[in-house]
Design a protein around this motif. Structure first.
Motif, mmCIF file in Angstrom:
data_model
loop_
_atom_site.group_PDB
_atom_site.id
_atom_site.type_symbol
_atom_site.label_atom_id
_atom_site.label_comp_id
_atom_site.label_asym_id
_atom_site.label_seq_id
_atom_site.Cartn_x
_atom_site.Cartn_y
_atom_site.Cartn_z
ATOM 1 N N ALA A 53 0.826 -1.204 0.000
ATOM 2 C CA ALA A 53 0.000 0.000 0.000
ATOM 3 C C ALA A 53 0.863 1.258 0.000
ATOM 4 N N VAL A 54 2.047 1.188 0.636
ATOM 5 C CA VAL A 54 2.975 2.322 0.606
ATOM 6 C C VAL A 54 3.603 2.429 -0.782
ATOM 7 N N ARG A 55 3.995 1.291 -1.331
ATOM 8 C CA ARG A 55 4.659 1.294 -2.638
ATOM 9 C C ARG A 55 3.746 1.770 -3.762
ATOM 10 N N THR A 56 2.463 1.570 -3.606
ATOM 11 C CA THR A 56 1.510 1.972 -4.648
ATOM 12 C C THR A 56 0.788 3.273 -4.314
ATOM 13 N N ASP A 57 1.295 4.003 -3.312
ATOM 14 C CA ASP A 57 0.769 5.328 -2.952
ATOM 15 C C ASP A 57 -0.682 5.298 -2.482
ATOM 16 N N LEU A 58 -1.096 4.189 -1.892
ATOM 17 C CA LEU A 58 -2.432 4.147 -1.298
ATOM 18 C C LEU A 58 -2.422 4.738 0.111
ATOM 19 N N VAL A 59 -1.265 4.626 0.787
ATOM 20 C CA VAL A 59 -1.091 5.190 2.127
ATOM 21 C C VAL A 59 0.281 5.840 2.189
ATOM 22 N N GLU A 60 0.487 6.652 3.201
ATOM 23 C CA GLU A 60 1.778 7.323 3.371
ATOM 24 C C GLU A 60 2.751 6.475 4.171
ATOM 25 N N ARG A 61 2.246 5.711 5.128
ATOM 26 C CA ARG A 61 3.083 4.898 6.013
ATOM 27 C C ARG A 61 2.468 3.507 6.167
ATOM 28 N N ALA A 62 3.270 2.569 6.680
ATOM 29 C CA ALA A 62 2.780 1.240 7.046
ATOM 30 C C ALA A 62 3.523 0.784 8.291
ATOM 31 N N VAL A 63 2.805 0.248 9.249
ATOM 32 C CA VAL A 63 3.404 -0.286 10.472
ATOM 33 C C VAL A 63 3.254 -1.807 10.458
ATOM 34 N N VAL A 64 4.395 -2.501 10.566
ATOM 35 C CA VAL A 64 4.399 -3.967 10.506
ATOM 36 C C VAL A 64 5.358 -4.517 11.553
ATOM 37 N N PRO A 65 5.137 -5.751 12.013
ATOM 38 C CA PRO A 65 6.073 -6.365 12.968
ATOM 39 C C PRO A 65 7.335 -6.816 12.249
ATOM 40 N N ILE A 66 8.480 -6.651 12.915
ATOM 41 C CA ILE A 66 9.731 -7.076 12.295
ATOM 42 C C ILE A 66 10.530 -8.032 13.174
ATOM 43 N N GLU A 67 10.285 -7.998 14.504
ATOM 44 C CA GLU A 67 11.098 -8.835 15.390
ATOM 45 C C GLU A 67 10.345 -9.133 16.678
ATOM 46 N N SER A 68 10.349 -10.417 17.054
ATOM 47 C CA SER A 68 9.759 -10.861 18.311
ATOM 48 C C SER A 68 10.878 -11.231 19.278
ATOM 49 N N SER A 69 10.709 -10.881 20.546
ATOM 50 C CA SER A 69 11.718 -11.227 21.545
ATOM 51 C C SER A 69 11.776 -12.726 21.796
ATOM 52 N N VAL A 70 10.758 -13.462 21.373
ATOM 53 C CA VAL A 70 10.713 -14.908 21.569
ATOM 54 C C VAL A 70 11.131 -15.656 20.310
ATOM 55 N N GLU A 71 10.595 -15.260 19.155
ATOM 56 C CA GLU A 71 10.815 -16.004 17.919
ATOM 57 C C GLU A 71 11.788 -15.348 16.949
ATOM 58 N N GLY A 72 12.288 -14.168 17.267
ATOM 59 C CA GLY A 72 13.224 -13.501 16.369
ATOM 60 C C GLY A 72 12.508 -12.779 15.246
ATOM 61 N N GLY A 73 13.140 -12.738 14.073
ATOM 62 C CA GLY A 73 12.615 -11.981 12.952
ATOM 63 C C GLY A 73 11.288 -12.488 12.439
ATOM 64 N N VAL A 74 10.448 -11.566 11.983
ATOM 65 C CA VAL A 74 9.159 -11.912 11.370
ATOM 66 C C VAL A 74 9.416 -12.083 9.873
ATOM 67 N N ASN A 75 9.429 -13.336 9.418
ATOM 68 C CA ASN A 75 9.876 -13.636 8.061
ATOM 69 C C ASN A 75 9.058 -12.937 6.978
ATOM 70 N N ALA A 76 7.758 -12.806 7.190
ATOM 71 C CA ALA A 76 6.919 -12.168 6.174
ATOM 72 C C ALA A 76 7.367 -10.739 5.912
ATOM 73 N N THR A 77 7.734 -10.025 6.971
ATOM 74 C CA THR A 77 8.209 -8.647 6.804
ATOM 75 C C THR A 77 9.596 -8.618 6.188
ATOM 76 N N LEU A 78 10.493 -9.464 6.694
ATOM 77 C CA LEU A 78 11.857 -9.482 6.176
ATOM 78 C C LEU A 78 11.881 -9.801 4.688
ATOM 79 N N ASP A 79 11.093 -10.780 4.271
ATOM 80 C CA ASP A 79 11.093 -11.174 2.860
ATOM 81 C C ASP A 79 10.519 -10.080 1.971
ATOM 82 N N GLU A 80 9.521 -9.356 2.463
ATOM 83 C CA GLU A 80 8.947 -8.269 1.676
ATOM 84 C C GLU A 80 9.961 -7.145 1.465
ATOM 85 N N LEU A 81 10.841 -6.940 2.439
ATOM 86 C CA LEU A 81 11.807 -5.848 2.349
ATOM 87 C C LEU A 81 12.978 -6.161 1.433
#
Length: 318
Positions: A53-81
């Motif tokens: 939605a940010v890349r296609t100019d539908l919104v100005e910002r996006a908030v997503v999880p990137i890291e859990s103190s228990v499980e480490g990195g959030v793969n869905a976010t890391l792969d998108e980046l």
């Protein structure tokens, strides 16, 4: 920029995408980042769609999880980046995560055959589920709030979600404080289109993705040494496969300091020389500690050493 593109960007201003629906920890992160309500939260069904939605100019910002103190990195976010149009991290926030078991009113533990939640939730509550719901089937959902929605619709018997989600879906809290480890937190980042960077605060984090040129002995050491020799502390490094074959990895790196600091800037230059590619993800205020002096002792020593070298090169020193 075309007239249509300009109109899209104007319409996107003041809007912030998040992993929805209502009642997710991600929505809580948006509220924590924008307590004044300067951004309108807009729910999206997946992490990928919120980022797009940010890349296609539908919104100005996006908030997503990137890291859990228990499980480490959030793969869905890391792969998108790692692919698609580059985005920058504009800010981060740490949100405490404690789950509750949400059910339709009148449901008991004996009634629960299928329980759901976001894939990151299940590992954080694995032992609790084994003890209290040993025969229940786990069904992953797009988000914890999506699982709560499915409970309200009768598709699931129970959901792991924040207790605050119960009011959105007219559910009851059958058990609170559901976790295997107390004090769990999740780090959320706010993504924006590339633009001017926030000014250094003295307590900043810089994030990059480094792609190995080839798999050879000492390849990881080459990356680490770029930071170590310049006195730059790494707060996190995590590998992810590039999808190009066995042994092909990229590394997500968080280091202390702002790219405006000479030591950090030089480290990234060294990284760019060493790696096949480096994707800069941003320099932004660190949520884990308060802002301090704008310069650190290590960077002061680096600046002094650079000045000494320049004197030698110019013939003024020795």
């Amino acid at each position: 920029m075309t007239t249509a593109a300009t109109a899209r960007r104007q319409a996107a201003r003041g809007k912030c995408a998040y992993l929805g629906p209502r009642g997710t920890f991600c929505e809580q992160a948006v509220s924590a980042l924008h307590e004044a309500g300067d951004f309108e939260p807009v729910a999206y069904p997946t992490i990928g769609s919120a980022i797009d939605a940010v890349r296609t100019d539908l919104v100005e910002r996006a908030v997503v999880p990137i890291e859990s103190s228990v499980e480490g990195g959030v793969n869905a976010t890391l792969d998108e980046l790692t692919s698609g149009a580059p985005l920058l991290i504009a800010a981060e926030v740490i949100v405490p995560v404690e789950f509750a078991l949400l059910v339709r009113p009148g449901t008991t533990f004996a009634d629960i055959k299928v329980v759901g939640g976001h894939p990151v939730a299940q590992p954080q509550c694995r032992r609790w589920l084994a003890e209290h719901l040993p025969d229940a089937q786990w069904r992953p959902a797009l988000s914890n709030a999506d699982a709560a929605w499915q409970v309200a619709d009768g598709e699931l018997d129970a959901a792991l979600a924040g207790s605050f989600a119960a009011k959105h879906y007219r559910l009851a809290v059958l058990a609170s404080g559901v976790h295997d480890r107390a004090g769990a937190v999740t780090r959320f980042v706010e993504l924006a289109a590339p633009g001017p960077l926030p000014a250094p605060t003295g307590a900043d984090r810089t994030s990059v993705i480094a792609y190995l040129a080839d798999d050879h002995p000492g390849a990881l050491m080459d990356i680490l040494s770029q930071f170590a020799v310049r006195g730059v502390n790494l707060s996190r490094i995590e590998s992810r496969p590039t999808g190009e074959g066995i042994g092909r990895y990229c590394f997500f790196i968080d280091c202390e300091g702002h790219i405006a600091l000479p030591s950090v800037g030089e480290a990234l230059m060294g990284l760019r020389r060493t790696c096949s590619d480096v994707r800069f993800l941003g320099s932004y205020a660190c949520a884990a500690r308060p802002a301090g002096p704008a310069d650190s002792g290590a960077d002061s020593r680096f600046v002094a050493a650079a000045a000494w070298l320049e004197e030698i090169r110019s013939g003024r020193g020795g």
